[in-house]
Design an enzyme around this catalytic site. Sequence first.
Site, PDB file in Angstrom:
ATOM      1  N   LEU A 133       0.747  -1.217   0.177  1.00 23.38           N
ATOM      2  CA  LEU A 133       0.007   0.048  -0.256  1.00 23.38           C
ATOM      3  C   LEU A 133       0.854   1.065  -0.071  1.00 23.38           C
ATOM      4  O   LEU A 133       1.935   1.144   0.691  1.00 23.38           O
ATOM      5  CB  LEU A 133      -0.681   0.207   1.109  1.00 23.38           C
ATOM      6  CG  LEU A 133      -2.119  -0.869   1.191  1.00 23.38           C
ATOM      7  CD1 LEU A 133      -2.824  -0.565   2.686  1.00 23.38           C
ATOM      8  CD2 LEU A 133      -2.858  -0.207   0.152  1.00 23.38           C
ATOM      9  N   ASP A 134       0.388   2.174  -0.717  1.00 23.60           N
ATOM     10  CA  ASP A 134       1.360   3.591  -0.605  1.00 23.60           C
ATOM     11  C   ASP A 134       1.396   3.877   0.745  1.00 23.60           C
ATOM     12  O   ASP A 134       0.483   3.855   1.584  1.00 23.60           O
ATOM     13  CB  ASP A 134       0.560   4.586  -1.433  1.00 23.60           C
ATOM     14  CG  ASP A 134       0.537   4.448  -2.963  1.00 23.60           C
ATOM     15  OD1 ASP A 134       1.125   3.331  -3.355  1.00 23.60           O
ATOM     16  OD2 ASP A 134      -0.314   4.956  -3.579  1.00 23.60           O
ATOM     17  N   ARG A 135       2.553   4.450   0.988  1.00 26.65           N
ATOM     18  CA  ARG A 135       2.842   5.091   2.445  1.00 26.65           C
ATOM     19  C   ARG A 135       1.812   5.959   2.932  1.00 26.65           C
ATOM     20  O   ARG A 135       1.105   5.946   4.158  1.00 26.65           O
ATOM     21  CB  ARG A 135       4.019   5.891   2.280  1.00 26.65           C
ATOM     22  CG  ARG A 135       4.462   6.433   3.805  1.00 26.65           C
ATOM     23  CD  ARG A 135       6.052   7.006   3.708  1.00 26.65           C
ATOM     24  NE  ARG A 135       6.142   7.360   5.085  1.00 26.65           N
ATOM     25  CZ  ARG A 135       7.305   7.825   5.503  1.00 26.65           C
ATOM     26  NH1 ARG A 135       8.512   7.764   4.696  1.00 26.65           N
ATOM     27  NH2 ARG A 135       7.764   7.999   6.815  1.00 26.65           N
TER      28      ARG A 135
END
Length: 273
Positions: A133-135
């Site tokens: 997941l994107d940060r």
Amino acid sequence: MESPFECHIDVTAYQRAPVDLLCTETGFTRTRIKQVMQKGAVWLTHGKHTQRLRRASKVLSPGDQLHLYYDEKVMNQEPSAAELVADEQGYSVWNKPAGMLSHGSKWGDHCSITRWAEQHLQPERTAFLVHRLDRAAAGLILVAHTKKMAAALAELFHERAVEKRYQVLVEGKFPTKPKSYLIDQELDGRAAISRINRLEFDPEAGRSLLDVVIETGRKHQIRRHLAAIGFPVVGDRLYGKAQSGEDLWLKASYLSFISPVSGEKKVYSSHNA
């Protein structure tokens, strides 16, 4: 010594104290070196293998090489708390907060979901990342606890056998349709498919809450697809026009797949966290 910096030390004799070698090289105290080791910024090359070194009592051999990658900004970061959604022994499901990394880097891993899982599950287990997941994004993420389980779960993602749903807040009044709104615009020369339904519209804010299902997992797929059709995700500084202080409003809300262990259908929702 200015940060960031790195150092590499060749081990020439059997040595019981990697901490001493690192203290001599960096000028740091033993306490500081031990903290840096625990945060995943020290590595050991032994033969053809390089891995993180956390044990201060590790016996080093001639021919080994110690590596330290120090970035004060990384070391001073404090991870937000992730919520355990389900512990399935061979893997676990977590609700990752925005700002937490999916995995670490050579500069440290203490702010990653994998390290969080290793430190907070009972009994303690090694953690392997299955997907990302994107940060800046929040929501459900799987962490495997054996290499075999990691490979089995990764294969499900590769075969697109995992249903992934996201809740996303966007700028503008997103259209409603009898069927899902389909975006199949290629990203980086590869097929990318997103199916979208509007859940709510706030006329005062001029924003729409969407349910998004992705059939592929390209980098920043949802953000790029929605921005391309004029509905940037709220808080998206990369593809939209985020207002000051607003965080990215994108959450992985649902995961479903057939368990590689039991053959049963598994369903996980962020609402259960």
